[in-house]
Each structure stands twice: as structure tokens, then as C-alpha cells.
Design a protein around this motif. Structure first.
Motif, PDB file in Angstrom:
ATOM      1  N   TRP A  16     -26.142 -59.759  21.348  1.00 56.00           N
ATOM      2  CA  TRP A  16     -25.394 -59.877  22.602  1.00 56.00           C
ATOM      3  C   TRP A  16     -24.606 -61.176  22.560  1.00 56.00           C
ATOM      4  O   TRP A  16     -25.170 -62.254  22.333  1.00 56.00           O
ATOM      5  N   SER A  17     -23.312 -61.098  22.833  1.00 54.35           N
ATOM      6  CA  SER A  17     -22.434 -62.265  22.708  1.00 54.35           C
ATOM      7  C   SER A  17     -22.422 -63.075  23.985  1.00 54.35           C
ATOM      8  O   SER A  17     -22.869 -62.636  25.050  1.00 54.35           O
ATOM      9  N   SER A  18     -21.862 -64.284  23.892  1.00 53.59           N
ATOM     10  CA  SER A  18     -21.722 -65.149  25.059  1.00 53.59           C
ATOM     11  C   SER A  18     -20.654 -64.646  26.020  1.00 53.59           C
ATOM     12  O   SER A  18     -20.599 -65.087  27.170  1.00 53.59           O
ATOM     13  N   THR A  19     -19.804 -63.716  25.570  1.00 55.71           N
ATOM     14  CA  THR A  19     -18.783 -63.112  26.438  1.00 55.71           C
ATOM     15  C   THR A  19     -19.272 -61.810  27.055  1.00 55.71           C
ATOM     16  O   THR A  19     -18.455 -61.021  27.559  1.00 55.71           O
ATOM     17  N   ASN A  20     -20.577 -61.546  27.011  1.00 54.86           N
ATOM     18  CA  ASN A  20     -21.202 -60.395  27.649  1.00 54.86           C
ATOM     19  C   ASN A  20     -20.781 -59.077  27.006  1.00 54.86           C
ATOM     20  O   ASN A  20     -20.530 -58.075  27.685  1.00 54.86           O
ATOM     21  N   VAL A  21     -20.718 -59.085  25.676  1.00 54.86           N
ATOM     22  CA  VAL A  21     -20.409 -57.880  24.907  1.00 54.86           C
ATOM     23  C   VAL A  21     -21.561 -57.629  23.950  1.00 54.86           C
ATOM     24  O   VAL A  21     -21.986 -58.544  23.223  1.00 54.86           O
ATOM     25  N   LEU A  22     -22.076 -56.407  23.942  1.00 55.67           N
ATOM     26  CA  LEU A  22     -23.199 -56.025  23.088  1.00 55.67           C
ATOM     27  C   LEU A  22     -22.668 -55.355  21.832  1.00 55.67           C
ATOM     28  O   LEU A  22     -21.883 -54.400  21.902  1.00 55.67           O
ATOM     29  N   GLY A  23     -23.107 -55.856  20.675  1.00 51.60           N
ATOM     30  CA  GLY A  23     -22.743 -55.260  19.396  1.00 51.60           C
ATOM     31  C   GLY A  23     -23.910 -54.530  18.784  1.00 51.60           C
ATOM     32  O   GLY A  23     -25.006 -55.093  18.668  1.00 51.60           O
ATOM     33  N   VAL A  24     -23.681 -53.269  18.377  1.00 46.06           N
ATOM     34  CA  VAL A  24     -24.751 -52.426  17.858  1.00 46.06           C
ATOM     35  C   VAL A  24     -24.259 -51.762  16.574  1.00 46.06           C
ATOM     36  O   VAL A  24     -23.140 -51.193  16.532  1.00 46.06           O
ATOM     37  N   GLY A  25     -25.077 -51.820  15.544  1.00 48.60           N
ATOM     38  CA  GLY A  25     -24.775 -51.143  14.304  1.00 48.60           C
ATOM     39  C   GLY A  25     -25.476 -49.799  14.237  1.00 48.60           C
ATOM     40  O   GLY A  25     -26.710 -49.742  14.258  1.00 48.60           O
ATOM     41  N   LEU A  26     -24.696 -48.741  14.177  1.00 45.07           N
ATOM     42  CA  LEU A  26     -25.230 -47.372  14.126  1.00 45.07           C
ATOM     43  C   LEU A  26     -24.729 -46.709  12.857  1.00 45.07           C
ATOM     44  O   LEU A  26     -23.558 -46.318  12.759  1.00 45.07           O
ATOM     45  N   GLY A  27     -25.602 -46.598  11.874  1.00 42.05           N
ATOM     46  CA  GLY A  27     -25.198 -45.991  10.614  1.00 42.05           C
ATOM     47  C   GLY A  27     -24.181 -46.844   9.902  1.00 42.05           C
ATOM     48  O   GLY A  27     -24.408 -48.020   9.597  1.00 42.05           O
ATOM     49  N   SER A  28     -23.003 -46.261   9.671  1.00 42.15           N
ATOM     50  CA  SER A  28     -21.924 -46.980   8.996  1.00 42.15           C
ATOM     51  C   SER A  28     -20.914 -47.550   9.984  1.00 42.15           C
ATOM     52  O   SER A  28     -19.870 -48.064   9.547  1.00 42.15           O
ATOM     53  N   CYS A  29     -21.187 -47.482  11.276  1.00 45.19           N
ATOM     54  CA  CYS A  29     -20.248 -47.942  12.293  1.00 45.19           C
ATOM     55  C   CYS A  29     -20.859 -49.071  13.110  1.00 45.19           C
ATOM     56  O   CYS A  29     -22.075 -49.196  13.226  1.00 45.19           O
ATOM     57  N   VAL A  30     -19.978 -49.862  13.723  1.00 50.63           N
ATOM     58  CA  VAL A  30     -20.366 -50.908  14.661  1.00 50.63           C
ATOM     59  C   VAL A  30     -19.637 -50.635  15.966  1.00 50.63           C
ATOM     60  O   VAL A  30     -18.403 -50.496  15.988  1.00 50.63           O
ATOM     61  N   TYR A  31     -20.407 -50.561  17.053  1.00 48.21           N
ATOM     62  CA  TYR A  31     -19.853 -50.282  18.372  1.00 48.21           C
ATOM     63  C   TYR A  31     -20.042 -51.495  19.262  1.00 48.21           C
ATOM     64  O   TYR A  31     -21.050 -52.213  19.169  1.00 48.21           O
ATOM     65  N   LEU A  32     -19.061 -51.693  20.160  1.00 51.18           N
ATOM     66  CA  LEU A  32     -19.097 -52.776  21.133  1.00 51.18           C
ATOM     67  C   LEU A  32     -19.208 -52.172  22.528  1.00 51.18           C
ATOM     68  O   LEU A  32     -18.414 -51.297  22.900  1.00 51.18           O
ATOM     69  N   TRP A  33     -20.189 -52.661  23.297  1.00 51.63           N
ATOM     70  CA  TRP A  33     -20.393 -52.190  24.674  1.00 51.63           C
ATOM     71  C   TRP A  33     -20.195 -53.375  25.605  1.00 51.63           C
ATOM     72  O   TRP A  33     -20.936 -54.352  25.559  1.00 51.63           O
ATOM     73  N   THR A  34     -19.169 -53.278  26.450  1.00 56.06           N
ATOM     74  CA  THR A  34     -18.875 -54.352  27.399  1.00 56.06           C
ATOM     75  C   THR A  34     -19.735 -54.163  28.629  1.00 56.06           C
ATOM     76  O   THR A  34     -19.724 -53.091  29.252  1.00 56.06           O
ATOM     77  N   ALA A  35     -20.483 -55.201  29.023  1.00 52.83           N
ATOM     78  CA  ALA A  35     -21.504 -55.047  30.059  1.00 52.83           C
ATOM     79  C   ALA A  35     -20.900 -54.892  31.444  1.00 52.83           C
ATOM     80  O   ALA A  35     -21.401 -54.109  32.258  1.00 52.83           O
ATOM     81  N   HIS A  36     -19.815 -55.600  31.770  1.00 58.01           N
ATOM     82  CA  HIS A  36     -19.325 -55.599  33.147  1.00 58.01           C
ATOM     83  C   HIS A  36     -18.597 -54.318  33.522  1.00 58.01           C
ATOM     84  O   HIS A  36     -18.469 -54.000  34.710  1.00 58.01           O
ATOM     85  N   ASN A  37     -18.108 -53.553  32.541  1.00 57.59           N
ATOM     86  CA  ASN A  37     -17.440 -52.293  32.867  1.00 57.59           C
ATOM     87  C   ASN A  37     -17.962 -51.103  32.058  1.00 57.59           C
ATOM     88  O   ASN A  37     -17.453 -49.986  32.221  1.00 57.59           O
ATOM     89  N   ALA A  38     -18.972 -51.328  31.210  1.00 60.61           N
ATOM     90  CA  ALA A  38     -19.616 -50.257  30.434  1.00 60.61           C
ATOM     91  C   ALA A  38     -18.627 -49.513  29.545  1.00 60.61           C
ATOM     92  O   ALA A  38     -18.772 -48.297  29.310  1.00 60.61           O
ATOM     93  N   VAL A  39     -17.633 -50.217  29.011  1.00 58.98           N
ATOM     94  CA  VAL A  39     -16.666 -49.617  28.099  1.00 58.98           C
ATOM     95  C   VAL A  39     -17.177 -49.751  26.665  1.00 58.98           C
ATOM     96  O   VAL A  39     -17.649 -50.822  26.268  1.00 58.98           O
ATOM     97  N   VAL A  40     -17.086 -48.667  25.902  1.00 58.47           N
ATOM     98  CA  VAL A  40     -17.563 -48.635  24.517  1.00 58.47           C
ATOM     99  C   VAL A  40     -16.363 -48.586  23.587  1.00 58.47           C
ATOM    100  O   VAL A  40     -15.435 -47.777  23.782  1.00 58.47           O
ATOM    101  N   SER A  41     -16.372 -49.443  22.565  1.00 60.56           N
ATOM    102  CA  SER A  41     -15.291 -49.492  21.577  1.00 60.56           C
ATOM    103  C   SER A  41     -15.913 -49.461  20.185  1.00 60.56           C
ATOM    104  O   SER A  41     -16.975 -50.040  19.960  1.00 60.56           O
ATOM    105  N   LYS A  42     -15.218 -48.800  19.273  1.00 58.08           N
ATOM    106  CA  LYS A  42     -15.661 -48.773  17.871  1.00 58.08           C
ATOM    107  C   LYS A  42     -14.966 -49.904  17.131  1.00 58.08           C
ATOM    108  O   LYS A  42     -13.732 -49.953  17.044  1.00 58.08           O
ATOM    109  N   LEU A  43     -15.781 -50.801  16.586  1.00 54.13           N
ATOM    110  CA  LEU A  43     -15.222 -51.951  15.890  1.00 54.13           C
ATOM    111  C   LEU A  43     -14.821 -51.608  14.469  1.00 54.13           C
ATOM    112  O   LEU A  43     -13.733 -51.967  14.010  1.00 54.13           O
ATOM    113  N   CYS A  44     -15.684 -50.913  13.734  1.00 52.38           N
ATOM    114  CA  CYS A  44     -15.395 -50.588  12.338  1.00 52.38           C
ATOM    115  C   CYS A  44     -16.164 -49.352  11.928  1.00 52.38           C
ATOM    116  O   CYS A  44     -17.145 -48.966  12.582  1.00 52.38           O
TER     117      CYS A  44
END
Length: 587
Positions: free
Chosen positions: A239-267
Motif C-alpha cells: 500500500w503506497s503513501s498516496t493511498n493506492v494498493l498494488g497487487v500482483g496477480l499471476g503475470s499482472c500487477v493491478y492498482l486499486w485506488t482506495a478513495h474511488n475504488a478504481v482498478v487499473s492494470k499496471l503491467c
């Protein structure tokens, strides 16, 4: 008429009438206690058998002397003995032992499924009151009086002086007068108390107790995390200091923004046939480091979802642990080395320092520097059951410990390197020759869980795996172990609270039934504040929100659960807003 009198019916009628006349005096006779009736000739048999076989079962011909003697005889020769509780010692009679503190728990014990601090406090008070009421402590027995030594010419007994027998005034305050004779003169005596319990119990009930905070036992949010690996040696959630959660799922990394629950694929590394093995955010910023199974290391800028640096290969084998200290990124790999890189340098550059202190793969890494100024100590845990403390500044140990290293080579908390090793560390030589400042050997399983105490400088908490089940606390200034706690199950992660002096631990395998719990411990008492359950697999991943109130846990059941574990920070300040926060002091 004479025929009826001599008939069988008349005979039965006369017999019945005669029996009635014989019983009439018995019914109208006054009942007298046979004890008071003197009978000089006929002996009175004893109504109660004697317990002493030597005594006769019948009394003397003269009978008892008085009714009091008769009553005493019945009490003495009764078939049942009721002790007097006023003078007896209940604790000794029933072999009760006083509480001498908690005993050392066994390795086979399990963490309680429900740890409610209020219940524990109420049970402790109830136990204390029960012991006070049922088995009060034995009163102090007066010392045995000593008989004064008399001379050969003993003094003849004299007639006592006359005194008033019925004297209702309070006795004089004579120091020699026993205190139990004046107990009714005290207004606070138990004889005048309206309470059903003793004074000690009443004082315990009326004493103020510390208010215990309540912890919600259910997660306020649950997210699905498909392909979240059930691997003890990976670190896939941060969990970052900017309130973004990074999770590694398989071969992908997803970012979940806590204040608006938006999910983004990083790689997505499926195109190159690689898998994410570790993720780590920089302390302050939006930079995310991603390690892979093939030993590659990628640096991403989260807002733009672009890669900034790529070190290929950074290691020859899997990168299982990452830790930031300012612009310094440390990576621990299965190849049994730790590489320290400055991410400001160009991609493809070699690490400015390498460390090899474990004989097996690195499982955990944690820097102690939280201010982002590039200094502090590094703790590493390996699959060889060892914990190493590194200091890249080249600091020496205290002279007392360095001198002891010449003789024994080990300190109170673990082994200590020799003076030649210390000099090599201070020289700042690069390469694999660097040795740790301290090395602890007390754990008996792999050490993945590492956490530096943000409230007390130099205190490190470490957790062992399935065969160890212990959380140990170290003083890294002098290399000693401060305390240890047997949790009863595998310790997967540790993290300290920034709002209170408490510690969170997540657990997995157990010697009996796996509990898969998240436990909150109070330090330094090591008492359990709460135990959170919900995961059906080992809780392998743990991270904390930047405000220090929420924790997120991940498990092999492919779920992420969010818990309100800690109270709100006083004053509502941000993380790291202390007096030594350089970002707030420099304008």
C-alpha cells in the motif's frame, strides 16, 4: 345376650376395647425428656453409637450430669464432622495454589478463535473475587507463647483481684490489648457492611479500570483477487503513501485506488512468459518496484502506468523480497544475495553493493529508515532460519561487544562477527565480502516476517515459520533479544501500528488446526487485543493504509480483506508528521 357375649364376634369386640383402653394413658401422658428423669437403678442406653470402640455403648448407671453434657456428648459422638470455616485454611485444605503469573505456553497450543479483551478482563476480576470470597487468604497466626522460666521455688497461686464482670464500656487503648477485641468499634468493620462481598472484593469492583478499545471482527470490504499465489516466499501486496494498493496477480500487477475504488492494470508480463513475485512502493511517492520469477526488476511510475527502469537480469533467480530506503532499492533473491541499487542511475547499471549473509534464499527484507533520507539499518530473513542486520553506513559495534567477539564470537542475541570482519565492513569494500552487523540464530524456521518499531528506535520484531511459531523482539543496538511470544502457528507477516504501540501478525499453518487469523498484540505486555478471522487459507500478505487505521490482508483463498484495526491518529496528522519530518521543516 349371653350367647352374643360368648360368640366369636363378642370376643373380638372385647379384645379391641381392651387394646383401646391400654393406649389411652400413653396418648395423654406428658412427654418428658428421659435425660432429666433420674433412674438410679435402670441404665439408660446411649441413643447414638460411639465412634470409639474402646468406649462402651451404654452410659454409666448414674446417667449424664446435665443437659449440656448430654448435648456435648451427642456432638462429640456424632457420625458426621462439619469443620468450622472461620478458623480453617481453605487454600491449604483444598490444595489451592495462588496465581504466580502466566506459564510458558507450549508449542502445540492454538491461538484462541475469539480474543475479546473485555471478556479476559471480566474473567480475571471474577476469578479474583471468587478466590477472595470462597478461599480468603489465611490470617496470620499468632506466635506460640513462650513459657517463662520459673525458679525452683515456684510462686504459690494467689486469688485474683475482684473485677466487674458486666462492663459495657469500650476497652482502654492499651497496646497490649488484642485488636480482635475492638473490631466492633471500627465503623468500617465487615459486621456493619451492607455489601454481600468482602471489603477486598468491594475495593476491586470499585477500582477504576482501563477502557479497552473495541475492534470490529468483520472486514468492511472484501475484494476478489484471482490468481493470488498461495506461496509463503512471495510478497505480492503493498500500500503506497498516496493511498493506492498494488497487487500482483499471476503475470499482472493491478492498482486499486482506495478513495474511488478504481482498478487499473499496471503491467502484463505474460507476453514474455514471466510471473510477478514481489511488489514494493517507495516510502513517499508513486514509484512501484516489481520483481519477477526470472530475476528481472522493473521500476514503474504509477500515475502514467509506464516503466521507468528495467534491470534485466537483476538476479540470476527469483526476486522474492524488495525494500526501499529513499532512492535506494534493495532486492533479495533466491540466489542468496541482496543487491542495493540507486534507481536514479541509468538502467542496466550494476548494484553499488552486494551482500551475502544467508546460506539459503532471502525471504524477507525491511529497511528501518522511514524518513526517506537514505540511512538506516536493513534487516533480512532467510530460509536458513537466520536474521541478519546490515548497516551500509559502515558503523562499528560498541567496543565492549567488539572485544567480546574476539573470545566467544557470539553475543546474547546471536553470533557476532570477528574484528577483522568488522574492519572489512567499515572499509566499505564492495562485493560479496560484506558481513552483517548482527546475526541472530534463535529461530527454527524460515523468517519472512520483519517489522521495525516506529515508536522505539532500534527494536525489531521477527516471526518464524511453521516449525518455529514465535515472534521475537530484538535490540539491534546491542544485539540482544528483548522478548519472545509463542503464537501457536506459522507467522507470515508482521507490521507495527503508527497510531498505537501495537503489532499485527498474520498466521498460517498450525500444529493442530490452522486458524488463519490476524492477531493484534499490545507491546510490550504482549497481550492480545483482538483476533480477526475470515480467511480460509494462510494469510500470506499484509499491508497498512497510509493513515495507519486500516490493514489489508491477502490469502490463498484469492480474496483481499480490509479491516479497521487501529484508532484514528490524534490530531489527524499524516504519516510521518513528527518533529523530525524533514519534509515539513524545510519550506
Amino acid at each position: 345376650m349371653s350367647g352374643l357375649k360368648n360368640s366369636p364376634f363378642g370376643k373380638r369386640l372385647r379384645a379391641a376395647h381392651q387394646d383401646t383402653e391400654d393406649d389411652a394413658p400413653r396418648r395423654t401422658r406428658q412427654r418428658v425428656n428421659p435425660t432429666f428423669v433420674p433412674s438410679p437403678t435402670t441404665p439408660i442406653p446411649s441413643l447414638i453409637p460411639s465412634l470409639d470402640s474402646s468406649r462402651p455403648t451404654t452410659s454409666d448407671t448414674s446417667g449424664p450430669d446435665s443437659p449440656v453434657d448430654s448435648f456435648r456428648g451427642h456432638r462429640e459422638y456424632g457420625d458426621r464432622f462439619v469443620p468450622s470455616r472461620d478458623t480453617g485454611d481453605m487454600r491449604t485444605s483444598y490444595h489451592l495454589m495462588d496465581d504466580i503469573g502466566p506459564s510458558t505456553p507450549s508449542k502445540h497450543r492454538t491461538i484462541p478463535t475469539e480474543s475479546d479483551a473485555q471478556k479476559e478482563q471480566a474473567n480475571a476480576i471474577f476469578t479474583s473475587i471468587l478466590h477472595t470470597e470462597v478461599t480468603p487468604p489465611s490470617p496470620r497466626r499468632p506466635a506460640s507463647p513462650t513459657r517463662p522460666a520459673h525458679s525452683s521455688s515456684s510462686i504459690a497461686p494467689s486469688t485474683p483481684t475482684r473485677r466487674r464482670i458486666f462492663h459495657y464500656n469500650s476497652p482502654s487503648s492499651n497496646p497490649g490489648t488484642p485488636t480482635h477485641g475492638r473490631r466492633l468499634d471500627t465503623p468500617t468493620d465487615e459486621a456493619y457492611s451492607m455489601s454481600p462481598v468482602r471489603a477486598e472484593s468491594r475495593q476491586l469492583l470499585e477500582s477504576p479500570r482501563r477502557q479497552l478499545r473495541s475492534v470490529c471482527k468483520t472486514p468492511y470490504r472484501v475484494l476478489d483477487a484471482p490468481d493470488l499465489a498461495d506461496d509463503f516466499y512471495l510478497n505480492l501486496v503493498d500500500w503506497s503513501s498516496t493511498n493506492v494498493l498494488g497487487v500482483g496477480l499471476g503475470s499482472c500487477v493491478y492498482l486499486w485506488t482506495a478513495h474511488n475504488a478504481v482498478v487499473s492494470k499496471l503491467c502484463d508480463l505474460s507476453g514474455v512468459g514471466d510471473t510477478v513475485s514481489s511488489v514494493a512502493w517507495v516510502q513517499k511517492g508513486t514509484t512501484l518496484a516489481v520483481g519477477t520469477l526470472s530475476g528481472h526488476l522493473h521500476i514503474y511510475d504509477a500515475p502514467t502506468l509506464t516503466v521507468v527502469r528495467t534491470y534485466a537480469p537483476a538476479h540470476t533467480q527469483r526476486i522474492g523480497a524488495l525494500s526501499w530506503n529513499g532512492h535506494i532499492l534493495s532486492s533479495g533473491s533466491r540466489d542468496r544475495t541482496v543487491h542495493h541499487r540507486d534507481v536514479r542511475e541509468a538502467a542496466g547499471g550494476k548494484p553499488f553493493r552486494k551482500c551475502a549473509g544467508h546460506k539459503q534464499k532471502y525471504v524477507g527484507l525491511r529497511w528501518s529508515g522511514e524518513l526517506g533520507m537514505g540511512f538506516g539499518a536493513l534487516a533480512s530473513g532467510g530460509n536458513d532460519n537466520k536474521v541478519c542486520i546490515w548497516d551500509l553506513r559502515g558503523s562499528r559495534r560498541a567496543s565492549s561487544f567488539s572485544s567480546s567477539a574476539h573470545t566467544s564470537g557470539s553475543g546474547p542475541g546471536g553470533s557476532i562477527g570477528t574484528s577483522s570482519h568488522s574492519s572489512r565492513l567499515n572499509s566499505g569494500n564492495d562485493g560479496d565480502g560484506d558481513v552483517p552487523l548482527w546475526k541472530f540464530h534463535e529461530h527454527t524456521a524460515a523468517v519472512k516476517a520483519l517489522a521495525w518499531d516506529p515508536h522505539v528506535s532500534g527494536v525489531l520484531a521477527t516471526g518464524g515459520g511453521t516449525q518455529d511459531k514465535h515472534i521475537r523482539f530484538w535490540n539491534t543496538f546491542n544485539g540482544t533479544m528483548l522478548n519472545e511470544l509463542d503464537t501457536g502457528s506459522q507467522v507470515c507477516n508482521l507490521i507495527w501500528s503508527h497510531t498505537s504501540h501495537e503489532l499485527v501478525s498474520t498466521h498460517g499453518f498450525s500444529s493442530t488446526t490452522a486458524q488463519n487469523q490476524i492477531c493484534i498484540w499490545r507491546y510490550p505486555s504482549l497481550s492480545q487485543v483482538a483476533s480477526l478471522t475470515g480467511h480460509t487459507h494462510r494469510v500470506l500478505y499484509l499491508a497498512m493504509s497510509p493513515d495507519g487505521e486500516t490493514i489489508v490482508t491477502g490469502a490463498g483463498d484469492e480474496t483481499l480483506r480490509f479491516w479497521n484495526a487501529f484508532p484514528r491518529r490524534d490530531g489527524g496528522g499524516e504519516r510521518g508528521g513528527g518533529a523530525l519530518d524533514w519534509g515539513r521543516l524545510i519550506r
